[in-house]
Write a protein that holds these residues in place. Structure first.
Motif, PDB file in Angstrom:
ATOM      1  N   HIS A  19       3.976  -4.454   6.451  1.00 23.93           N
ATOM      2  CA  HIS A  19       4.645  -4.321   5.153  1.00 23.93           C
ATOM      3  C   HIS A  19       4.808  -5.669   4.471  1.00 23.93           C
ATOM      4  CE1 HIS A  19       7.381  -2.873   2.083  1.00 23.93           C
ATOM      5  NE2 HIS A  19       8.264  -3.796   2.451  1.00 23.93           N
ATOM      6  N   GLN A  20       5.278  -6.670   5.203  1.00 24.64           N
ATOM      7  CA  GLN A  20       5.554  -7.978   4.585  1.00 24.64           C
ATOM      8  C   GLN A  20       4.280  -8.707   4.183  1.00 24.64           C
ATOM      9  OE1 GLN A  20       8.120 -10.214   7.198  1.00 24.64           O
ATOM     10  NE2 GLN A  20       9.938  -9.040   6.632  1.00 24.64           N
ATOM     11  N   THR A  21       3.194  -8.449   4.873  1.00 25.80           N
ATOM     12  CA  THR A  21       1.925  -9.123   4.531  1.00 25.80           C
ATOM     13  C   THR A  21       1.033  -8.263   3.648  1.00 25.80           C
ATOM     14  OG1 THR A  21       0.988  -8.324   6.615  1.00 25.80           O
ATOM     15  CG2 THR A  21       1.934 -10.543   6.607  1.00 25.80           C
ATOM     16  N   ARG A  22       1.538  -7.060   3.274  1.00 27.01           N
ATOM     17  CA  ARG A  22       0.834  -6.145   2.367  1.00 27.01           C
ATOM     18  C   ARG A  22      -0.573  -5.804   2.871  1.00 27.01           C
ATOM     19  NH1 ARG A  22       3.676  -9.751   0.219  1.00 27.01           N
ATOM     20  NH2 ARG A  22       1.964 -11.252   0.129  1.00 27.01           N
ATOM     21  N   GLN A  23      -0.658  -5.577   4.177  1.00 31.48           N
ATOM     22  CA  GLN A  23      -1.907  -5.087   4.770  1.00 31.48           C
ATOM     23  C   GLN A  23      -1.686  -3.683   5.318  1.00 31.48           C
ATOM     24  OE1 GLN A  23      -3.228  -7.027   8.451  1.00 31.48           O
ATOM     25  NE2 GLN A  23      -1.207  -7.957   8.686  1.00 31.48           N
ATOM     26  N   ARG A  24      -2.773  -2.931   5.400  1.00 33.94           N
ATOM     27  CA  ARG A  24      -2.665  -1.582   5.917  1.00 33.94           C
ATOM     28  C   ARG A  24      -2.373  -1.630   7.416  1.00 33.94           C
ATOM     29  NH1 ARG A  24      -7.189   1.111   5.952  1.00 33.94           N
ATOM     30  NH2 ARG A  24      -6.200   3.158   5.884  1.00 33.94           N
ATOM     31  N   ARG A  25      -1.586  -0.662   7.867  1.00 32.18           N
ATOM     32  CA  ARG A  25      -1.174  -0.644   9.272  1.00 32.18           C
ATOM     33  C   ARG A  25      -2.364  -0.629  10.236  1.00 32.18           C
ATOM     34  NH1 ARG A  25       0.737   2.304  13.685  1.00 32.18           N
ATOM     35  NH2 ARG A  25       2.837   1.700  14.401  1.00 32.18           N
ATOM     36  N   PRO A  26      -3.458   0.139   9.944  1.00 34.36           N
ATOM     37  CA  PRO A  26      -4.594   0.118  10.872  1.00 34.36           C
ATOM     38  C   PRO A  26      -5.177  -1.278  11.071  1.00 34.36           C
ATOM     39  CG  PRO A  26      -4.760   2.001   9.401  1.00 34.36           C
ATOM     40  CD  PRO A  26      -3.637   1.149   8.892  1.00 34.36           C
ATOM     41  N   ALA A  27      -5.183  -2.093   9.998  1.00 32.52           N
ATOM     42  CA  ALA A  27      -5.711  -3.449  10.136  1.00 32.52           C
ATOM     43  C   ALA A  27      -4.841  -4.276  11.076  1.00 32.52           C
ATOM     44  CB  ALA A  27      -5.791  -4.111   8.765  1.00 32.52           C
ATOM     45  N   ALA A  28      -3.530  -4.159  10.936  1.00 32.56           N
ATOM     46  CA  ALA A  28      -2.620  -4.867  11.831  1.00 32.56           C
ATOM     47  C   ALA A  28      -2.749  -4.344  13.258  1.00 32.56           C
ATOM     48  CB  ALA A  28      -1.181  -4.720  11.328  1.00 32.56           C
ATOM     49  N   LEU A  29      -2.939  -3.037  13.392  1.00 33.41           N
ATOM     50  CA  LEU A  29      -3.066  -2.440  14.722  1.00 33.41           C
ATOM     51  C   LEU A  29      -4.326  -2.923  15.429  1.00 33.41           C
ATOM     52  CD1 LEU A  29      -1.824  -0.472  16.721  1.00 33.41           C
ATOM     53  CD2 LEU A  29      -3.103   1.372  15.609  1.00 33.41           C
ATOM     54  N   ARG A  30      -5.393  -3.168  14.683  1.00 31.79           N
ATOM     55  CA  ARG A  30      -6.619  -3.691  15.299  1.00 31.79           C
ATOM     56  C   ARG A  30      -6.375  -5.057  15.924  1.00 31.79           C
ATOM     57  NH1 ARG A  30      -9.258  -1.059  10.969  1.00 31.79           N
ATOM     58  NH2 ARG A  30      -9.159  -2.924   9.649  1.00 31.79           N
ATOM     59  N   ALA A  31      -5.566  -5.886  15.249  1.00 31.63           N
ATOM     60  CA  ALA A  31      -5.238  -7.204  15.805  1.00 31.63           C
ATOM     61  C   ALA A  31      -4.433  -7.057  17.095  1.00 31.63           C
ATOM     62  CB  ALA A  31      -4.464  -8.019  14.780  1.00 31.63           C
ATOM     63  N   VAL A  32      -3.514  -6.087  17.110  1.00 32.88           N
ATOM     64  CA  VAL A  32      -2.719  -5.841  18.316  1.00 32.88           C
ATOM     65  C   VAL A  32      -3.624  -5.409  19.469  1.00 32.88           C
ATOM     66  CG1 VAL A  32      -0.938  -4.385  19.342  1.00 32.88           C
ATOM     67  CG2 VAL A  32      -0.637  -5.262  17.023  1.00 32.88           C
ATOM     68  N   LYS A  33      -4.534  -4.478  19.198  1.00 32.12           N
ATOM     69  CA  LYS A  33      -5.426  -3.985  20.250  1.00 32.12           C
ATOM     70  C   LYS A  33      -6.361  -5.086  20.752  1.00 32.12           C
ATOM     71  CE  LYS A  33      -5.421   0.899  18.975  1.00 32.12           C
ATOM     72  NZ  LYS A  33      -6.227   2.069  18.533  1.00 32.12           N
ATOM     73  N   LEU A  34      -6.807  -5.964  19.830  1.00 31.49           N
ATOM     74  CA  LEU A  34      -7.650  -7.071  20.257  1.00 31.49           C
ATOM     75  C   LEU A  34      -6.859  -8.010  21.164  1.00 31.49           C
ATOM     76  CD1 LEU A  34     -10.295  -8.644  20.147  1.00 31.49           C
ATOM     77  CD2 LEU A  34      -9.473  -9.762  18.052  1.00 31.49           C
ATOM     78  N   GLY A  35      -5.614  -8.274  20.791  1.00 31.24           N
ATOM     79  CA  GLY A  35      -4.781  -9.130  21.626  1.00 31.24           C
ATOM     80  C   GLY A  35      -4.563  -8.536  23.000  1.00 31.24           C
ATOM     81  N   GLN A  36      -4.373  -7.216  23.074  1.00 30.28           N
ATOM     82  CA  GLN A  36      -4.190  -6.556  24.365  1.00 30.28           C
ATOM     83  C   GLN A  36      -5.448  -6.653  25.216  1.00 30.28           C
ATOM     84  OE1 GLN A  36      -3.111  -2.683  22.915  1.00 30.28           O
ATOM     85  NE2 GLN A  36      -0.915  -3.139  22.808  1.00 30.28           N
ATOM     86  N   ALA A  37      -6.623  -6.524  24.571  1.00 27.41           N
ATOM     87  CA  ALA A  37      -7.875  -6.614  25.310  1.00 27.41           C
ATOM     88  C   ALA A  37      -8.126  -8.030  25.808  1.00 27.41           C
ATOM     89  CB  ALA A  37      -9.033  -6.152  24.429  1.00 27.41           C
ATOM     90  N   LEU A  38      -7.736  -9.039  25.024  1.00 25.44           N
ATOM     91  CA  LEU A  38      -7.993 -10.437  25.388  1.00 25.44           C
ATOM     92  C   LEU A  38      -7.186 -10.885  26.601  1.00 25.44           C
ATOM     93  CD1 LEU A  38      -8.269 -12.197  21.898  1.00 25.44           C
ATOM     94  CD2 LEU A  38     -10.093 -11.368  23.401  1.00 25.44           C
ATOM     95  N   VAL A  39      -6.136 -10.132  26.919  1.00 27.30           N
ATOM     96  CA  VAL A  39      -5.343 -10.482  28.100  1.00 27.30           C
ATOM     97  C   VAL A  39      -6.213 -10.491  29.352  1.00 27.30           C
ATOM     98  CG1 VAL A  39      -3.456  -9.713  29.596  1.00 27.30           C
ATOM     99  CG2 VAL A  39      -3.175  -9.660  27.119  1.00 27.30           C
ATOM    100  N   THR A  40      -7.150  -9.535  29.453  1.00 29.31           N
ATOM    101  CA  THR A  40      -8.019  -9.430  30.631  1.00 29.31           C
ATOM    102  C   THR A  40      -9.446  -9.904  30.360  1.00 29.31           C
ATOM    103  OG1 THR A  40      -8.493  -7.119  30.061  1.00 29.31           O
ATOM    104  CG2 THR A  40      -6.694  -7.535  31.609  1.00 29.31           C
ATOM    105  N   ARG A  41      -9.726 -10.338  29.131  1.00 25.05           N
ATOM    106  CA  ARG A  41     -11.074 -10.805  28.777  1.00 25.05           C
ATOM    107  C   ARG A  41     -11.016 -12.300  28.477  1.00 25.05           C
ATOM    108  NH1 ARG A  41     -13.082  -6.667  31.250  1.00 25.05           N
ATOM    109  NH2 ARG A  41     -12.798  -4.663  30.215  1.00 25.05           N
ATOM    110  N   SER A  42     -10.900 -13.067  29.524  1.00 27.80           N
ATOM    111  CA  SER A  42     -10.667 -14.502  29.363  1.00 27.80           C
ATOM    112  C   SER A  42     -11.840 -15.222  28.708  1.00 27.80           C
ATOM    113  CB  SER A  42     -10.362 -15.148  30.718  1.00 27.80           C
ATOM    114  OG  SER A  42     -11.435 -14.917  31.628  1.00 27.80           O
TER     115      SER A  42
END
Length: 376
Positions: free
Chosen positions: A61-84
């Motif tokens: 909301h504060q960055t005026r981006q659609r939620r799916p776009a923000a969610l993709r960043a979250v999912k990428l961050g979760q994947a990077l935890v095990t993808r060194s």
């Protein structure tokens, strides 16, 4: 603190002049900016990995981006935890975000019981390939990843994956079509790849140069375009015989057109009525009158036997068509189920002496047919 420092550094180039840059300087600067964006995206994904649902919503909301776009960043961050290896390459600016997402998706598609050492090998392989290929090519390489790290498992895994894809494709199959009221139908469809390939081959058979020259004359374009393929689909539909199709309502998938004898003999120009409720021109009706899949009901011409009395238990094809033309839909008040989805019902049950004819029969949809017999 690091983010604030980065903002301060970027402030120094906010008003910097770039008009005097040479082409070489422009290319080099764009490359470095892309690397900088990748490094910032890695940091963003790493921070986003900690975001809960409320934080995600507030951030979007504060960055005026659609939620799916923000969610993709979250999912990428979760994947990077095990993808060194992917995380390190992205943090160094050696990958762009799209490449990183393709790599983690390809790794996630590997068999769940694959040896961790082979998964690590696969990750390093794709990161190395990313130096030379964009995300599109990486996605293709990712589909063949098992051939590189575990070639002895490829055949069984590929067969399993294909079976799953085919099952998913059948579930996803759909067809939509609407008539625009001006003589044209428009639609979309989704079918499995095999059926799409088969349909393409069927259409290409109608668009081969020899066939097109025979049907359209000399000068027909050799390479079929959308219009040629559309005409080929029409020809395919016209050539499919009702004997090759399952029956509906006791009758093959036949389009019934009512055409007066005077129209058939070209002594009168008059629109012809289809049993679907539509109309076609007399010229088209005459052309199709002898084609498979279309039954001409000629008013005033020689008729088929429609009354067989007690000799048959079930109504004949001709009787069913005659009843469908007369009733148009289920005869229960308020029910508009079409003839193809209805049963032909004996008003007086055949087991109780009722005749198998058109006069004492009517259309009933399965629900009303079952309800009728429950009452009797």
């Amino acid at each position: 603190m690091a983010v604030a420092h980065a903002h301060a550094e970027l402030d120094t180039v906010t008003d910097a002049s770039v008009w005097s840059m040479t082409p070489e300087e422009t290319r080099a600067t764009l490359v470095e900016i892309t690397r900088l964006k990748a490094r910032a995206a890695e940091f963003e994904a790493r921070v986003a990995e900690h975001a809960d649902d409320q934080t995600l919503d507030t951030w979007a909301h504060q960055t005026r981006q659609r939620r799916p776009a923000a969610l993709r960043a979250v999912k990428l961050g979760q994947a990077l935890v095990t993808r060194s290896h992917v995380r390190a390459a992205l943090a160094a600016g050696d990958l762009v975000v799209e490449q990183a997402q393709v790599i983690v998706e390809a790794l996630a598609a590997l068999p769940g019981d694959l040896d961790p050492g082979l998964v690590d090998k696969a990750e390093r392989h794709l990161v190395a390939e990313a130096r030379n290929h964009d995300a599109r090519v990486l996605r293709l390489l990712g589909k063949r990843l098992l051939e590189v790290v575990a070639p002895d498992l490829v055949d069984a895994y590929e067969a399993e994956q294909l079976a799953k894809e085919e099952a998913d494709a059948l579930v996803a199959a759909k067809f939509k079509m609407r008539d625009d009221g001006h003589g044209k139908c428009h639609g979309t469809f989704t079918i499995p790849s095999f059926h799409g390939a088969a349909l393409t081959k069927m259409l290409m058979a109608f668009t081969n140069p020899k066939h097109r020259t025979a049907t359209e004359g000399a000068g027909a374009p050799r390479r079929p375009g959308p219009q040629a393929l559309g005409r080929a689909l029409c020809e395919l539909i016209e050539r499919i015989g009702d004997k090759d199709l399952p029956s509906t309502g006791g009758v093959g998938a036949t389009v019934v057109v009512t055409i007066p004898l005077e129209v058939l003999e070209e002594r009168l120009q008059q629109a012809c009525l289809l049993d679907t409720g539509g109309k076609i021109s007399p010229a088209l009706a005459r052309r199709l009158a002898c084609e498979a899949g279309l039954l001409p009901v000629v008013l005033g011409g020689r008729s088929q036997i429609l009354d067989l009395g007690r000799k048959r238990r079930f109504h004949t094809r001709a009787q069913r068509i005659a009843i469908a033309l007369r009733d148009q839909h289920c005869t229960e008040p308020g029910c508009d189920w079409p003839p193809a989805m209805c049963h032909t019902h004996h008003d007086q049950p055949w087991a109780h002496g009722g005749p198998t004819d058109t006069e004492h029969a009517r259309l009933l949809c399965p629900r009303h047919h079952a309800r009728y017999h429950r009452r009797t």
